[in-house]
Structure formats: C-alpha cells, structure tokens
Design an enzyme around this catalytic site. Structure first.
Site: not given
Ligand SMILES: *Cc1c(COP(=O)(O)O)cnc(C)c1O
Length: 362
Positions: A105, A173, A197
């Site tokens: 990511w 993030d 999540k």
């Molecule tokens: C799932 C995830 C993403 C992507 O998220 P989207 O909402 O599908 O764009 C980005 N960073 C992390 C750490 C993730 O777990």
C-alpha cells in the site's frame, strides 16, 4: 441462519447488530415513511446522521479542535493522489515529499505521488521483503510532508511507535487499523482511511486534517480534489455517500457501546494472540515471516511450511464456516484479518482449527 466467520481483508465483517439495524430501518426510516437513502442529503434527517457520525469520530479518536473531519468518496486510493495534489504538486520548485515504503500500500501511495512531484524514499523495506519497519527514517532536508502506512494490510505489519517528523506534517494511511487502537492525532497532519475494513461498508473515506495543513493546501485544483472545499462545506459540497455514512455511524455507535477504541485494542490483541500462539506452538508447521515487534494485530499473515497444503487448509476451514483466509495474491500463504467486528469466538474457532489441522496433517 448461521453466520460465517469472515476473515476477509476488505470489505470485511460487520457487527451483526449493525446489519440487523440496517435491515429494520432500510425501507421505513424511523417512521418517516421512506428510506434514509431516498432522502435529501440536505434534509434534517440525513443531516442529523451526518453530524452524529462526525461527532462520533471526533469523540472516539479524541480529535483536537484544530482538526477537520471529512467524509469523502474515492477510497483510500483517491487519497494517494489527493495528498500530493494538495500539498506537493503546487508547492513550488524543489518541494519534496518523503515516503516510507513499508509494503504494497505504501508503494502505491508513493507511485501516485511521484507522478505529481518530487519524492524522497525515507525507508524502503525491500531488502527484508517488507517484513519489518525501521527504528529511524531518513528524511530529506525539508519535505512538505512525510507519508507512512500505519498497518500494511497485505504484508501484515504495523507501526508501534510513530516516527518523529518534528514540524513536518506526518501523513498516514490508517485504512486497515483505524479505531483499533488509540492514536495521538496531534502528531499527524493528515490521517486517512477507507471505511471498508474497520469503519463500515465501502464507499466512504475518512480524512482527518489539521487546520494549518488545510491552509497550506493548493487552491488551483478542481473543487472535489480540494480538502478546503470539503472542510468549508462540512463534507456536503456535493452528495456524500449517504448509505455508507449512515452505516458507518451505526458501526461507530456499536464501537462506543463496546467500550470505545481502548476496548477494541484490548480485543484485537487478544484475538491476534490466539492466532500467533497457534503459529508459534505448531513446531514449525505454521510460520510467520513478520518481525514479531511489528506484526499486525489486524491482519495476521502466516504460512504452512508445506505450501501444498494451503488449498486444503482453505477448503477445510470453509467447511467449518471460516472464509476469507487466502493470503493476498502477491504474497501467497494465508491471512486472517481480525478487524473490530470479528468476535473473539471467531479467532478461537480459527486457532482451534489450526491446531487440529496441524495434528492431522503433519
Ligand atoms: C484497503 C487499503 C487501501 C485501499 O483502499 P480503497 O478504499 O480500496 O481505495 C489503501 N491502503 C490500505 C492500507 C488498505 O488496507
């Protein structure tokens, strides 16, 4: 109906109480004679939900007053671009943004930023195959921000202590571990997270941004891409993802009722411990590649030493009502995601199954 234990990395399991509440309210919202998702996003009914949701986020994460809470679309992936668009692309010649490459990511976030401006890699875990994190990062001279990923959902590792970036805004993030542990929000310039999540169904993205970062962000961008446009309009500049926000608010109420973020942390550690113990007590039948100091309590990545047993493990687990255990296609092996809504009984069931599988197949 017997519900499955869903260990998927995202979209992921939701509290059954929340799903049932949505079911009760979806056709006739609290006696209004219509669904909330049919109602105007500028009407009193929706606005109450919208504002309660923001308030719940503020309370649960203990967000200081000089931060704005934004509810946007586009997923965390849009933030990979929005962060550098707002803070790097128009920041002037020589401006650099620092990225910590901790896994898949972080790499994606960096890739998008490098299309929009100059970046510096403050750490790259490639040499360890992204199984550990650094004690110190090597920042460039005066970056416009430093970007990290709090929990690598695919690699299964997470920051324990946050890097100290001094006065440089730390951008994080937190998609896969937000609301799973207390966070010192005042250490961050921006925190963002896709909802699917730990927060609710897909469709809404939470962005928490400090006022001075907002003031320094670019004004040259189209409206939707500007943080300040959303901040000035309480995230109602355009039609927000009303269903996702409504559902997220129900999840947040549920988190509050369970005892808040500290309780989520306690449960997360308990659940992860059950799985990591099943790995460590298996005499090498199962292994985990991640440095124990940094291993995730949200996404437990593990392997069967004899990888040819992976598919049998997954099939048998499914027969026992446990799904979503296949590791990400980029790393293989197995992964159990243990987000807030996964009950302890789910982790217990998986740990029991792991032990019995190892006994039968070793
Ligand atoms: C799932 C995830 C993403 C992507 O998220 P989207 O909402 O599908 O764009 C980005 N960073 C992390 C750490 C993730 O777990």
């Amino acid at each position: 109906m017997k519900r499955k234990f869903n260990f998927s990395a995202g979209p992921s399991t939701l509290p059954v109480q929340v799903l049932e509440e949505i079911q009760r309210e979806i056709v006739n919202y609290r006696g209004s004679g219509m669904s909330l998702i049919e109602a105007s996003h500028r009407g009193a009914e929706y606005e109450a939900v919208h504002n309660e949701c923001i308030e719940n986020i503020r309370t649960l994460l203990d967000i200081p007053a000089n931060y704005q809470v934004l509810l946007l679309g586009g997923g965390a992936t849009l933030q990979f671009g929005m962060v550098p668009l707002n803070l790097l692309h128009y920041a002037g010649e020589g401006s650099t943004a620092d990225y910590v490459i901790s896994g898949v990511w972080a790499k994606k976030a960096h890739q998008d930023a490098s299309k929009l401006g100059k970046t510096h890699i403050a750490y790259d875990g490639a040499s360890t195959n992204y199984t550990t994190l650094p004690e110190n990062i090597s920042m460039s001279e005066s970056p416009v921000y430093v970007h990290i990923t709090s929990n690598e959902t695919i690699g299964g590792l997470r920051w324990v202590d946050w890097p100290d970036t001094g006065t440089v805004p730390l951008v994080c993030d937190m998609s896969s571990d937000i609301m799973s542990r207390p966070v010192p929000v005042e250490k961050f310039g921006i925190i963002y997270a896709g909802a699917q999540k730990n927060l609710g169904p897909a469709g809404v993205t939470l962005v928490i941004v400090r006022d001075d970062v907002l003031q320094n962000s670019a004004t040259q961008l189209p409206a939707y891409l500007r943080y300040s446009v959303h901040a000035e309009n309480n995230s109602l500049y355009n039609t927000p993802p009303v269903f996702s926000i409504y559902a997220m608010n129900l999840v947040l109420r549920w988190v509050k009722k369970q005892g808040g973020v500290r309780k989520m942390q306690e449960l997360a550690e308990q659940k992860a411990d059950l799985i990591y113990s099943a790995v460590s007590e298996s005499d090498g039948f199962y292994t985990t590649p991640v440095d124990p100091t940094y291993r995730s309590v949200m996404n437990v990545v593990f392997q069967i030493a004899d990888a040819s047993l992976d598919s049998t493990f997954i099939e048998e687990a499914a027969k026992h009502g446990m799904v979503g255990l296949k590791g990400h296609r980029s790393v293989g092996g197995l992964r159990a995601s243990l987000y807030n809504a996964m009950p302890v009984s789910g982790a217990e069931a998986l740990a029991d199954f792991m032990r019995s599988f190892a006994t039968r197949r070793r």
